[in-house]
Scaffold this active site. Sequence first.
Site, PDB file in Angstrom:
ATOM      1  N   LYS A  12       0.837  -1.211   0.000  1.00  0.00           N
ATOM      2  CA  LYS A  12       0.000   0.000   0.000  1.00  0.00           C
ATOM      3  C   LYS A  12       0.868   1.255   0.000  1.00  0.00           C
ATOM      4  O   LYS A  12       2.056   1.186   0.322  1.00  0.00           O
ATOM      5  CB  LYS A  12      -0.928  -0.013   1.212  1.00  0.00           C
ATOM      6  N   TYR A  36      15.722  30.404   2.054  1.00  0.00           N
ATOM      7  CA  TYR A  36      14.600  31.120   2.671  1.00  0.00           C
ATOM      8  C   TYR A  36      14.944  31.563   4.088  1.00  0.00           C
ATOM      9  O   TYR A  36      15.524  30.802   4.861  1.00  0.00           O
ATOM     10  CB  TYR A  36      13.361  30.232   2.715  1.00  0.00           C
TER      11      TYR A  36
HETATM   12  C1  LIG Z   1      -0.383  -1.617   6.730  1.00  0.00           C
HETATM   13  C2  LIG Z   1      -0.914  -2.866   7.223  1.00  0.00           C
HETATM   14  C3  LIG Z   1      -0.050  -3.922   7.525  1.00  0.00           C
HETATM   15  C4  LIG Z   1       1.460  -3.805   7.490  1.00  0.00           C
HETATM   16  O1  LIG Z   1       1.920  -3.227   8.673  1.00  0.00           O
HETATM   17  P1  LIG Z   1       3.506  -3.122   8.975  1.00  0.00           P
HETATM   18  O2  LIG Z   1       3.558  -2.609  10.345  1.00  0.00           O
HETATM   19  O3  LIG Z   1       4.061  -2.172   7.976  1.00  0.00           O
HETATM   20  O4  LIG Z   1       4.054  -4.476   8.807  1.00  0.00           O
HETATM   21  C5  LIG Z   1      -0.613  -5.123   7.896  1.00  0.00           C
HETATM   22  N1  LIG Z   1      -1.945  -5.279   7.968  1.00  0.00           N
HETATM   23  C6  LIG Z   1      -2.800  -4.281   7.704  1.00  0.00           C
HETATM   24  C7  LIG Z   1      -4.260  -4.507   7.820  1.00  0.00           C
HETATM   25  C8  LIG Z   1      -2.323  -3.042   7.336  1.00  0.00           C
HETATM   26  O5  LIG Z   1      -3.165  -2.043   7.071  1.00  0.00           O
END
Ligand SMILES: *Cc1c(COP(=O)(O)O)cnc(C)c1O
Length: 361
Positions: free
Chosen positions: A36, A248
Amino acid sequence: MEPPYRAWLEVDLGALWANYALLSARAKGEVIPVLKAEAYGHGALPLARFLLGRGVRRVAVATLGEARALRRGGVGGEVLLLGSLHPLEAEEALALGLVPTLSTLEAARALAQRARALGLTPRAHLKVDTGMNRVGFPWREALAALRAVEALGVRVEGVYSHLATAGEDPSFVEVQRARFLEVQRALGPGYLYHLENSHGLLLHGGENARVGLALYGLIPGFGLRPVLRLLARPTLVKRLERGARVGYGGEYVARGGEWLATLPVGYADGLPRGAVRGVKGPDGSLLPVAGRISMDQTTVLLPAPVDLGAVFEVVGPDFGPTGLCALAEARGTIPYEVAVHLSRRLPRLYLLEGRVVERVE
Ligand SMILES: *Cc1c(COP(=O)(O)O)cnc(C)c1O
């Protein structure tokens, strides 16, 4: 061959695979890569292709748009849609051949209905809330939920829950694990049960896991390696006159005679403003940032002039001062947040055994 860019990202697929292997060795079951948010800034499509091409069974993303991008990029493998399916998304999730997550009967009904209309089999994973109180059917009602969803004609292939305090509160992890075990006992075999995330798997072990942060190597102390570098060449190198003010606010005031390089990356590329302690120069030494980081540019002080072909490591693939973990700490946030803000406008090179195997421009 040197990349023909003034600034770019490099992702080391070999290191990514080593991380995946380490995590797989730790899990008793399947490790699902979580891609994601553009694979936490590393680029979801090249990583999905690479991982599925190496025999990984499925990958996970959070949104329909992310899944659509994978499909449009030619990823035909199994894609798990995390989060909680909204009824409005049922039709496209089916059309894209995704496996969505259900945590409401409304969404399950929409999925079943749209599937019937399209002549497709609705598949899903059931999300169970074991204590995070965000999404999921309440764990005590998991069996009733499963029966109701299956009665609608949905093929439930997996059941999962998410840890709220992995890496923070081990006693509540145990509470959630006990609840999830009870769910497993009640629902019985025939489903892929997955609970662990990165910290859960690394600190507590476990069976099946969904892993993001650890896959990208952004947790120190377990033999994992960060896989990403941000590199830049100067667009200008010059000597400052005494009293010259840089950037800046004119915050840096020159003593006179120091060398300055302007690098074409800034906070729009994901550098956390106010948290970059230095940049690695062509000789590997840590160079101080002069003044503020701009949206598109960063100025650093040099011990001696370099030409415009010189390469500076702005973000390093380690846990040192230029690594993503150190940047997050200096910024007072978690590595996740810094990683997901890495630029999508920089060209990216994907390397395997030192060779560029994919290029995204
Ligand atoms: C993002 C997510 C993960 C991964 O989490 P990490 O801490 O990056 O391993 C796992 N399960 C769900 C449902 C998530 O949204």
